[in-house]
Design a protein around this motif. Sequence first.
Motif, PDB file in Angstrom:
ATOM      1  N   THR A  76       0.740  -0.949   0.422  1.00 25.02           N
ATOM      2  CA  THR A  76       0.088   0.159   0.413  1.00 25.02           C
ATOM      3  C   THR A  76       1.027   1.035   0.260  1.00 25.02           C
ATOM      4  OG1 THR A  76      -1.402  -1.455   1.701  1.00 25.02           O
ATOM      5  CG2 THR A  76      -1.897   0.619   1.610  1.00 25.02           C
TER       6      THR A  76
ATOM      7  N   SER B 102      -1.691   8.557   7.405  1.00 21.67           N
ATOM      8  CA  SER B 102      -1.923   7.335   7.464  1.00 21.67           C
ATOM      9  C   SER B 102      -0.887   6.759   7.519  1.00 21.67           C
ATOM     10  CB  SER B 102      -2.127   7.280   5.263  1.00 21.67           C
ATOM     11  OG  SER B 102      -2.372   5.551   5.756  1.00 21.67           O
TER      12      SER B 102
ATOM     13  N   TYR C 108      13.173   4.051  15.377  1.00 15.19           N
ATOM     14  CA  TYR C 108      11.421   4.686  14.943  1.00 15.19           C
ATOM     15  C   TYR C 108      10.986   4.481  13.436  1.00 15.19           C
ATOM     16  CZ  TYR C 108       6.821   7.657  13.896  1.00 15.19           C
ATOM     17  OH  TYR C 108       6.065   7.787  13.531  1.00 15.19           O
TER      18      TYR C 108
END
Length: 495
Positions: A106, A175, A450
Amino acid sequence: MSQLELWSRRRFVKASTLAVPVIAGLAGAAGFAAPLAGSAAADLQNRIAGTVVVKDDENYEVWRQSMIWQRAKADRRPDMIVQAERIEDVQEAVRFAATAGMKVTTRCGGHSMAACFLRDRGMLIDISRLDGIAVDKAAKLAVVGPGVFCRGLAERLAQDDLAFPGAHCGTVPISGFLLGGGVGMNTNAWSQGMSVFAVKAVDIVMADGRLLRASESENADLFWAVRGGGPGLFGVVVRFHLQCFDAPKVIWGATYTFAFAELDAVTRLMDKLVPQLDKDVEVLYSVAALPGVAEDAPVDQRQRIYLDVNAFAASEAEGRRKLALLQRDPLIARALDKVEDRAGSFDRYYSDNEAAFPQAYWMGDNIWTDRPMEAIAVLKRHIPDCPAPRGTPVVLYMGTNSMPDAACSRIGRFYVAYYLEWDEPAQEAPSRAYCLKVFKELKAVAKGSYINEMDQEGRPEDIRDCYSPKAWARLEQLRRQWDPQGQFHGFYGQS
Ligand SMILES: Cc1cc2nc3c(=O)[nH]c(=O)nc-3n(C[C@H](O)[C@H](O)[C@H](O)COP(=O)(O)OP(=O)(O)OC[C@H]3O[C@@H](n4cnc5c(N)ncnc54)[C@H](O)[C@@H]3O)c2cc1C
């Protein structure tokens, strides 16, 4: 709650131009559908409202490159790109891929600096056009499409005196930002350190094309994975249900500029004094080159430290009070330059941060750490040798929250990131090699990294360090459970 309004894309043409510069013009381009004629892809095209582009399409390369936010275009090529206009398009595309034996990734804003969404072969589903926002003011909830830009969300919520801990840069869509965890604004106060903890539920298309709701009460294990699974997620999130907060009346701020020689002193201030400030005071510093100073000038002449402080306050008076302790510190008097009493807004906040990320070649990496003095000692040694024309370390105080049980399982008191920016392709290889060398050393003082801003391409073997060992194992177990055929690509570089 009303129907999702198509709001943010129309309103933020500038930001969407940045993220997908060519695509809007392509949708009606003559000839692009010709290679599809009679093929299975043509069949998919007929079934969806969005656009299907296959590898032998004459416009394929323009589409492929447009998926990537920045100028460094990863050399990986999916067989098919499907740009969805509706949630049903995503479902159709996933089912098509399953039948055709294609793996799926995606892409939303394409801001991943490693372009981890771009893989060789298979299907890339672009969901950037799912960008509606609906707000329930009384419940302080927003239902938001993945393609909504953080700036767009902030402006829409402001109409209802609400706010959300979006990314520091308004051109980032919510997103990928949220799915990887989200180092967002005011997260220390609003969302237990990471923005994803303000997500109440998602709607997600699974490997078999089903649309499911995941929350603490529905498909809770899936929800656990969504909150931090990031680029390793085995589904396509098509709606986020967000907890919102009362908007601050003012973002009361100050910026102090220091000589490079004060690097230890500024870091000590971050380590000892900043934790005493209220939770809704966000403090970070960056080390950046002065514009116009020659690249080979001595580091003391070239580099400056910019300490940036923002209090998310209910009034100007409250903002002043929140910054007073910091402003009384003797170090502040040694600043070479200062901007104080800044009555800021989200608009101002975003404009400042967006200016720091122009179109260029970029890479980044980061660590979480509780040992900022040691981390900065490593950076101090290496800053003078940075081969990229612009290399900017950033140190952000994250607070000491205990996070809920979720895939997002690693954090430190400090976030230490390093962004490298260059102008010519030839500068890429030395910049990447340098970054790898620096982060190899930083690992000794790190509590992992991260996922959203780590160099997934350069050090894929460390991707698992973005998660606790327990969370990594659970993510893998959930992947096997929810995506038994391996329909979705996993993390970059992992088998
Ligand atoms: C200019 C700039 C500023 C940034 N500022 C911040 C910041 O302040 N704080 C911060 O935390 N990060 C920041 N980032 C990093 C950012 O959070 C990540 O790059 C994030 O992945 C961007 O989201 P995206 O939608 O563009 O993701 P993409 O780059 O499109 O995708 C990233 C990964 O997430 C997956 N993915 C994305 N959306 C979905 C979905 N809906 N369902 C399933 N998988 C999905 C993709 O498959 C891919 O693996 C910044 C990056 C840039 C370039």
